[in-house]
Design a protein around this motif. Sequence first.
Motif, PDB file in Angstrom:
ATOM      1  N   ALA A   1     -32.809  -5.045   6.053  1.00 26.42           N
ATOM      2  CA  ALA A   1     -34.241  -5.266   6.289  1.00 26.42           C
ATOM      3  C   ALA A   1     -34.776  -4.324   7.361  1.00 26.42           C
ATOM      4  O   ALA A   1     -35.916  -3.847   7.263  1.00 26.42           O
ATOM      5  N   LEU A   2     -33.978  -4.045   8.389  1.00 25.77           N
ATOM      6  CA  LEU A   2     -34.424  -3.131   9.445  1.00 25.77           C
ATOM      7  C   LEU A   2     -34.630  -1.716   8.930  1.00 25.77           C
ATOM      8  O   LEU A   2     -35.406  -0.944   9.501  1.00 25.77           O
ATOM      9  N   SER A   3     -33.951  -1.388   7.842  1.00 26.12           N
ATOM     10  CA  SER A   3     -34.121  -0.060   7.234  1.00 26.12           C
ATOM     11  C   SER A   3     -35.163  -0.073   6.119  1.00 26.12           C
ATOM     12  O   SER A   3     -35.362   0.944   5.447  1.00 26.12           O
ATOM     13  N   GLY A   4     -35.819  -1.228   5.906  1.00 29.27           N
ATOM     14  CA  GLY A   4     -36.857  -1.322   4.886  1.00 29.27           C
ATOM     15  C   GLY A   4     -36.361  -1.750   3.522  1.00 29.27           C
ATOM     16  O   GLY A   4     -37.133  -1.734   2.555  1.00 29.27           O
ATOM     17  N   ASP A   5     -35.100  -2.152   3.424  1.00 31.56           N
ATOM     18  CA  ASP A   5     -34.531  -2.594   2.151  1.00 31.56           C
ATOM     19  C   ASP A   5     -34.393  -4.107   2.166  1.00 31.56           C
ATOM     20  O   ASP A   5     -33.565  -4.648   2.900  1.00 31.56           O
ATOM     21  N   LEU A   6     -35.200  -4.800   1.368  1.00 32.73           N
ATOM     22  CA  LEU A   6     -35.146  -6.255   1.291  1.00 32.73           C
ATOM     23  C   LEU A   6     -34.367  -6.744   0.080  1.00 32.73           C
ATOM     24  O   LEU A   6     -34.408  -7.924  -0.250  1.00 32.73           O
ATOM     25  N   GLY A   7     -33.659  -5.844  -0.567  1.00 34.11           N
ATOM     26  CA  GLY A   7     -32.835  -6.227  -1.697  1.00 34.11           C
ATOM     27  C   GLY A   7     -33.530  -6.031  -3.029  1.00 34.11           C
ATOM     28  O   GLY A   7     -34.590  -5.407  -3.130  1.00 34.11           O
ATOM     29  N   ILE A   8     -32.898  -6.584  -4.074  1.00 35.02           N
ATOM     30  CA  ILE A   8     -33.386  -6.470  -5.446  1.00 35.02           C
ATOM     31  C   ILE A   8     -33.717  -7.862  -5.973  1.00 35.02           C
ATOM     32  O   ILE A   8     -32.978  -8.825  -5.748  1.00 35.02           O
ATOM     33  N   SER A   9     -34.833  -7.968  -6.680  1.00 29.61           N
ATOM     34  CA  SER A   9     -35.232  -9.240  -7.261  1.00 29.61           C
ATOM     35  C   SER A   9     -34.211  -9.696  -8.296  1.00 29.61           C
ATOM     36  O   SER A   9     -33.760  -8.896  -9.134  1.00 29.61           O
ATOM     37  N   LEU A  10     -33.868 -10.971  -8.254  1.00 32.19           N
ATOM     38  CA  LEU A  10     -32.921 -11.511  -9.229  1.00 32.19           C
ATOM     39  C   LEU A  10     -33.528 -11.607 -10.616  1.00 32.19           C
ATOM     40  O   LEU A  10     -32.798 -11.611 -11.616  1.00 32.19           O
ATOM     41  N   GLN A  11     -34.838 -11.690 -10.719  1.00 38.54           N
ATOM     42  CA  GLN A  11     -35.496 -11.892 -12.003  1.00 38.54           C
ATOM     43  C   GLN A  11     -35.986 -10.590 -12.633  1.00 38.54           C
ATOM     44  O   GLN A  11     -35.926 -10.432 -13.853  1.00 38.54           O
ATOM     45  N   THR A  12     -36.479  -9.667 -11.837  1.00 40.99           N
ATOM     46  CA  THR A  12     -37.070  -8.439 -12.389  1.00 40.99           C
ATOM     47  C   THR A  12     -36.228  -7.200 -12.146  1.00 40.99           C
ATOM     48  O   THR A  12     -36.516  -6.151 -12.728  1.00 40.99           O
ATOM     49  N   ASN A  13     -35.207  -7.311 -11.273  1.00 45.35           N
ATOM     50  CA  ASN A  13     -34.359  -6.164 -10.914  1.00 45.35           C
ATOM     51  C   ASN A  13     -35.147  -5.024 -10.279  1.00 45.35           C
ATOM     52  O   ASN A  13     -34.724  -3.866 -10.310  1.00 45.35           O
ATOM     53  N   ARG A  14     -36.284  -5.350  -9.695  1.00 51.57           N
ATOM     54  CA  ARG A  14     -37.086  -4.355  -8.967  1.00 51.57           C
ATOM     55  C   ARG A  14     -36.882  -4.542  -7.480  1.00 51.57           C
ATOM     56  O   ARG A  14     -36.538  -5.640  -7.012  1.00 51.57           O
ATOM     57  N   PRO A  15     -37.093  -3.480  -6.680  1.00 51.91           N
ATOM     58  CA  PRO A  15     -36.960  -3.630  -5.223  1.00 51.91           C
ATOM     59  C   PRO A  15     -37.923  -4.684  -4.684  1.00 51.91           C
ATOM     60  O   PRO A  15     -39.106  -4.701  -5.032  1.00 51.91           O
ATOM     61  N   VAL A  16     -37.413  -5.557  -3.839  1.00 52.66           N
ATOM     62  CA  VAL A  16     -38.226  -6.637  -3.284  1.00 52.66           C
ATOM     63  C   VAL A  16     -39.359  -6.077  -2.427  1.00 52.66           C
ATOM     64  O   VAL A  16     -40.490  -6.570  -2.477  1.00 52.66           O
ATOM     65  N   MET A  17     -39.060  -5.053  -1.650  1.00 46.80           N
ATOM     66  CA  MET A  17     -40.094  -4.471  -0.795  1.00 46.80           C
ATOM     67  C   MET A  17     -41.281  -3.984  -1.608  1.00 46.80           C
ATOM     68  O   MET A  17     -42.445  -4.181  -1.225  1.00 46.80           O
ATOM     69  N   LEU A  18     -41.021  -3.358  -2.756  1.00 52.08           N
ATOM     70  CA  LEU A  18     -42.112  -2.873  -3.601  1.00 52.08           C
ATOM     71  C   LEU A  18     -42.947  -4.032  -4.134  1.00 52.08           C
ATOM     72  O   LEU A  18     -44.184  -3.975  -4.111  1.00 52.08           O
ATOM     73  N   GLU A  19     -42.287  -5.086  -4.581  1.00 54.38           N
ATOM     74  CA  GLU A  19     -43.018  -6.225  -5.122  1.00 54.38           C
ATOM     75  C   GLU A  19     -43.834  -6.927  -4.047  1.00 54.38           C
ATOM     76  O   GLU A  19     -44.982  -7.320  -4.281  1.00 54.38           O
ATOM     77  N   VAL A  20     -43.247  -7.077  -2.858  1.00 53.61           N
ATOM     78  CA  VAL A  20     -43.945  -7.777  -1.779  1.00 53.61           C
ATOM     79  C   VAL A  20     -45.141  -6.967  -1.298  1.00 53.61           C
ATOM     80  O   VAL A  20     -46.232  -7.520  -1.066  1.00 53.61           O
ATOM     81  N   LEU A  21     -44.975  -5.658  -1.133  1.00 54.73           N
ATOM     82  CA  LEU A  21     -46.085  -4.837  -0.652  1.00 54.73           C
ATOM     83  C   LEU A  21     -47.221  -4.784  -1.670  1.00 54.73           C
ATOM     84  O   LEU A  21     -48.400  -4.798  -1.287  1.00 54.73           O
TER      85      LEU A  21
END
Length: 318
Positions: free
Chosen positions: A72-92
């Motif tokens: 998270a400190l590097s800007g990586d919040l993981g991958i969505s379990l449902q869409t397989n998209r980066p969480v940071m992209l979806e949240v932003l």
Amino acid sequence: MWYYAARRILMSIPIALGVTVVCYALVLLAPGDPIQSLLPPDASPEDAAYLRKVYGFDKPIPIQYLLWLQRALSGDLGISLQTNRPVMLEVLNALSNTFVISVGAVLLAFSLAFILGTIAAYHIGKPADRIATGVAVVGVSVPNYWLGIVLVIVFAVKLGVLPATGMGTSGSASFSIFDWNQAKYAVLPILTMSLVPLGIIMRTTRSAVAEVLNNDFVQMLRAKGLGPLAVLRHAIWNALPQVLTVMGLQLGYLVGGSILVETIFTWPGTGFLMSKAILTRDVPVLQGAILVLSLTFVTINLMVDLLQTAVDPRIKRA
């Protein structure tokens, strides 16, 4: 000023770390297994164990938290379990949609509340004060989700002048607040979200301005021959720090507490994203959304503190 700002920023760091602990722990304590939502009913225990290893759920919780915090400190919040998209992209993307209706609600509620609250404070006990107080009572009493349903029934179902749900015919990809064909989808969510802060800020403004108008220095200004508008300007300026505090809190609540409103209007913001993540047990998305919203709230409070210092230099001595 700079020393106070640096001290407030440093004080926000442990708060932010505490937010990461709370948001990570609360999501894990919720009932349900996120891995089971990804598996078919006939999946074997070996398949479940493999997925847990892939997503890192096989490690002890403290290790999971430290690895998540490092990413998270590097800007990586993981991958969505449902869409397989980066969480940071979806949240932003969702946060930008939330800001559309939050900023609209802020501009509407804050401006009306400040004007009506000032008028009520200057005419204590008169009809203008009673009307403004009545509006404030309604604002703090009516649940926003109930108001949203009523607005949909009246303006979308009965009158048919505004759309009930969604974010335009093409979704958020082509949304423009300056295009009425798109902007009309945001009208009902903005009206719904603006009622509660309208009532709270109006009451705060009325109380703060009325208190300043009763001070001795205001009587001295009147004795020196200052006109009503000049006296009122001095009263507003002295009441502004207290009002700014409440405005900052309400802005944070609008950004972070829009889950019910966005769900009612199917508005693809962070609240709607979290509601879907809760139903599907998408833990990375839920953790990422809570973290981003919490840090946004902390940042807004920090900005309000610094703005208060600029308005009232006496705060720097505190």
